[in-house]
Scaffold this motif. Sequence first.
Motif, PDB file in Angstrom:
ATOM      1  N   THR A 213       0.838  -1.383  -0.075  1.00 27.16           N
ATOM      2  CA  THR A 213      -0.055   0.051   0.026  1.00 27.16           C
ATOM      3  C   THR A 213       0.853   1.401  -0.062  1.00 27.16           C
ATOM      4  OG1 THR A 213      -1.873  -1.226   1.209  1.00 27.16           O
ATOM      5  CG2 THR A 213      -1.940   1.348   1.256  1.00 27.16           C
ATOM      6  N   GLN A 214       1.870   1.289   0.861  1.00 26.98           N
ATOM      7  CA  GLN A 214       2.766   2.386   1.072  1.00 26.98           C
ATOM      8  C   GLN A 214       3.379   2.719  -0.391  1.00 26.98           C
ATOM      9  OE1 GLN A 214       2.951  -0.478   3.151  1.00 26.98           O
ATOM     10  NE2 GLN A 214       1.780   0.698   4.669  1.00 26.98           N
ATOM     11  N   ASP A 215       3.836   1.672  -0.993  1.00 29.03           N
ATOM     12  CA  ASP A 215       4.587   1.894  -2.406  1.00 29.03           C
ATOM     13  C   ASP A 215       3.568   2.500  -3.434  1.00 29.03           C
ATOM     14  OD1 ASP A 215       7.119   1.535  -1.412  1.00 29.03           O
ATOM     15  OD2 ASP A 215       6.932  -0.457  -1.987  1.00 29.03           O
TER      16      ASP A 215
ATOM     17  N   LYS B  35       3.063   6.120  -3.213  1.00 32.79           N
ATOM     18  CA  LYS B  35       3.889   6.945  -3.470  1.00 32.79           C
ATOM     19  C   LYS B  35       4.071   7.056  -5.126  1.00 32.79           C
ATOM     20  CE  LYS B  35       7.312   5.584   0.131  1.00 32.79           C
ATOM     21  NZ  LYS B  35       8.415   4.927   0.335  1.00 32.79           N
TER      22      LYS B  35
ATOM     23  N   GLU C 292      -7.402   2.488   4.666  1.00 32.04           N
ATOM     24  CA  GLU C 292      -6.340   3.172   4.905  1.00 32.04           C
ATOM     25  C   GLU C 292      -6.706   4.826   4.588  1.00 32.04           C
ATOM     26  OE1 GLU C 292      -3.651   4.930   6.225  1.00 32.04           O
ATOM     27  OE2 GLU C 292      -3.249   2.821   6.604  1.00 32.04           O
TER      28      GLU C 292
END
Length: 336
Positions: free
Chosen positions: A165-167, A170, A292
Amino acid sequence: MSRLLLGLCALLTTWQFAHAADGSIVVDTEFVTQARARDAIIWDVRSDDDYKRGHIPGAVNLGDIQAELRDGNTEDYLPVAQLERILGDNGIDLSKEIVLYGAKAFPQPYFGHVSLRYLGALRAYVYHGGIDDWKAAGKEVSTRATTLPAITVKAKVNPEVIISTQDVVKKVKDGSVQIVDARSSKEYTGDDIRTLRGGHIPGAVNIPYEANWVDAETPRKLQRKLVANKDGMNLKAEADLKNLYAALDPDKETIVYCQSGSRASETATVLHNLGFKNVKVYDSSWLGWGNEFSAPVESVTYFNVGRVSNSLNQLQGRVDALEAELEQLKQRAPKQ
């Protein structure tokens, strides 16, 4: 004599992997027949009950593959060490040729293929036609379970297969990727909400995974007995698939997602077959993104707890009324 033997061995090897040499991941009944003859692992990824009702002879089964390889609450992959243990206990050797199948066209074998690639397998294939095509070809079906000797499995995790998710957040912000949403159109627009939020990842194009089939309506037509078989669930011809994804750049990094990574795996595999060079599955998919709140959403909608609660209360009221009516009928019934 030794030269002749070596030549025959080389010829046999070329014949055995003729299908694999063209880069195809999705294979047919003939490929599976030959794979069995050369002692490949045939993995039936359906539920234990479906497996017991009939499977390709010699196929192994661990139960529903998505339930076995994922955390039941988050639907994220289990830790790699645990995955190694599960595969090892069941004799799934990542260095061997592995063919995965289930029901025709359904995404579970594709999810299995992506999982094996993530863990480092290099010769994993998907039998798209699955048990349906196997039976339609008049092939033998077995109810005898097959187990393989336990082995030690050491994964070589490939970070290019799945993405977090974080990538994804970005990459969405810097606009460096193209994103395919493999869910239904109602999930994409936020009309069908399956997490705290509905909608889609900004910039994502919606191409439901069933659009890869000759006729996406086949499951509904089967239910209504408008068709007699699953032929409409065959993958489209390559030219038609290229046309379906013509707006995408095969040379650009492509991320595919759905609700929990399963349907996305089927689309990602199709894109690999079409020559897309850098395709990743966002395995957490909408289950991770929708819950999220730091992740941006287009066409955002929100899960209405009050509406659901009201609907449940109404349903409970109807159940109570039916139970009361049933009790009255029992009391009126003549005693034996």
